[in-house]
Design an enzyme around this catalytic site. Structure first.
Site, PDB file in Angstrom:
ATOM      1  N   GLU A 165       0.795  -1.241   0.000  1.00 20.83           N
ATOM      2  CA  GLU A 165       0.000   0.000   0.000  1.00 20.83           C
ATOM      3  C   GLU A 165       0.825   1.287   0.000  1.00 20.83           C
ATOM      4  OE1 GLU A 165      -3.962  -1.557   2.414  1.00 20.83           O
ATOM      5  OE2 GLU A 165      -2.588  -0.196   3.421  1.00 20.83           O
ATOM      6  N   GLU A 374      -5.757  -8.160   0.484  1.00 18.58           N
ATOM      7  CA  GLU A 374      -6.402  -7.848   1.770  1.00 18.58           C
ATOM      8  C   GLU A 374      -7.846  -7.449   1.532  1.00 18.58           C
ATOM      9  OE1 GLU A 374      -4.614  -4.962   4.417  1.00 18.58           O
ATOM     10  OE2 GLU A 374      -2.609  -5.795   4.091  1.00 18.58           O
TER      11      GLU A 374
END
Length: 470
Positions: A165, A374
């Site tokens: 991320e 995720e």
């Protein structure tokens, strides 16, 4: 409702969030060790990851959880400073290598495929002291670390994530300063860090490609956080444009350079240049890639890894005063629809958002192979192991994922749920519980006990899909 044969079902964790053993066996400090030890209520109740789930000594317990679920994949991250205490290969910590070797070998022995993340927010403090992700020198350091990991573990690890991320990390750590290292640089930090993160990723992909791929035959990518956004007023042109800008600044900022042409989206460049000029900067606050760098960055991912949690509505908000900041650059206001259920914190339950994100990626990036690395919901009542309500949110999400694959023909191959265990959720500390397994953080033994969701997820994995509800 069966998923395609061979679909991968996994769960994810990250080193700092579960391992503990913050200074055990020669591990060097990371920025999160420093940040949490400084106190000052930056983390819920000044909690730290010093012990976390104790996975550094309790790996066998984690493995039991993985086997109980019947996972096909397990995504975890390596602690850079556990392997290389000062961030460089000048000193290599053999105890760190031994720990990760055991995890990898145990997974493979049990028929579980490891997906390994090189960097999940925990920069060695020694490198932060030299400027961290705001300094170009970190690119070389990261590339050397990546090569070290590829050569040490790549004979067995075939699915690599370089950076977790970067879009969230650059903003929270280096712009807003609410994540470690905790120093705000409003309006400049995110862009400077992002620039170096993209180049570091690309360099390490090329290292893999030229030095390891032929022999190891693995794949390398990075994971991008993607919220879905809808215009607050679907009939308003300015809100429609605002929603497009939001996607450009969140997802395409990283995806377009890496998957398409080596450069940032035009709207991102023009928007930041316009604001910078308005604010009296001599040039744009967004650094530029050279033509050579664009060639180096373009095409440096072997699959598209994405995280989806939630959705927001977006409204145009003009930055009249020329204020400095990321959201001010995008000129948007983001908020949830009042009808959406709030799971906890920032997560509203919007299962259809995952389908829209996947379709967007398919249409924008030439139908890539997608891994969802995720997706999750926190348990609302940490005292109860019965999270039937939370499983209902998951069930609806899996229905939307199924539609994306069957109806939209999205090429999604793997789904990893966040998270295997309740863990240290960054500035929320242990107050947010995303685990399939409950962890008692008051008990030194850190027992892992399955929530209802764990039992349901195990059933889903066994059936390779949801049982049809009447």
């Amino acid at each position: 409702m069966a998923f395609p044969a061979g679909f991968g079902w996994g769960a994810s964790t990250a080193a700092y969030q579960v391992e503990g053993g913050w200074d055990a066996d020669g591990k060097g400090p990371s920025v999160w060790d420093t940040f949490t030890h400084q106190g000052g209520e930056r983390v819920f109740k000044n909690q730290t990851g010093d012990v976390a789930c104790g996975s550094y000594t309790l790996w066998e317990e984690d493995l039991k959880c993985i086997k109980q679920l019947g996972l096909t994949h397990y995504r975890f991250s390596l602690s850079w400073s556990r392997l290389l205490p000062d961030g460089t290969t000048g000193f290599i910590n053999q105890k760190g290598i031994d720990y990760y070797n055991k995890i990898i070998d145990d997974l493979l022995t049990n028929g579980v495929t490891p997906i390994v993340t090189l960097y999940h927010y925990d920069l060695p403090q020694a490198l932060e002291d030299k400027g961290g992700w705001l300094s170009e020198t970190v690119i070389e350091s990261f590339d050397k670390y990546a090569r070290f990991c590829f050569s040490t573990f790549g004979d067995r690890v075939k699915q690599w994530i370089t950076i977790n991320e970067p879009n969230v990390f650059a903003l929270l750590a280096y712009d807003l300063g609410i994540y470690a290292p905790g120093v705000p640089h409003f309006g400049t930090g995110a862009y400077q860090a992002a620039h170096n993160l993209i180049k570091a990723h690309a360099r390490s992909w090329h290292s893999y490609d030229s030095l390891f791929r032929k022999e190891q035959k693995g794949m390398v990518s990075l994971t991008i956080f993607a919220a879905w956004v809808e215009p607050a007023d679907p009939n308003s042109v300015s809100d429609q444009e605002a929603a497009k800008r939001a996607m450009a600044f969140c997802l395409d900022f990283f995806a377009k350079p890496i998957f398409t042409d080596g450069d940032y989206p035009e709207v991102v460049k023009s928007q930041i240049a316009f604001m910078s000029k308005k604010q009296g900067y001599p040039s744009s606050r967004l650094p530029e890639f050279t033509e050579e760098e664009k060639r180096m960055i373009k095409g440096t991912a072997d699959f598209f890894a994405v995280h989806y949690y939630t959705t927001r509505l977006v409204k145009y908000q003009e930055n009249k005063k020329g204020e400095l900041g990321f959201f001010q650059d995008v000129e948007i206001q983001i908020f949830p629809d009042p009808s959406w259920i709030r799971s906890l914190d920032w997560i509203y339950v919007v299962p259809w958002g995952i389908r829209k994100v996947l379709k967007y990626i398919k249409d924008t990036y030439n139908n890539p192979v997608i891994y969802i690395t995720e997706n999750g919901f926190p348990q609302r009542d940490p005292a109860s192991l019965d999270d039937t309500q939370r499983w209902e949110y998951f069930r609806q999400t899996f229905q939307e994922l199924f539609k994306a694959i069957q109806l939209d023909k999205v090429n999604c191959k793997i789904y990893c749920l966040w998270s295997l265990l309740d863990n240290f959720e960054w500035i929320q500390g242990y107050n947010s519980r995303f685990g399939l397994f409950h962890v008692d953080f008051e008990d030194p033994a850190r027992p892992r006990v399955p929530y209802t969701s764990a039992k349901e997820y195990a059933k889903l994995i066994q059936n390779n899909g949801l049982e049809d509800h009447p």
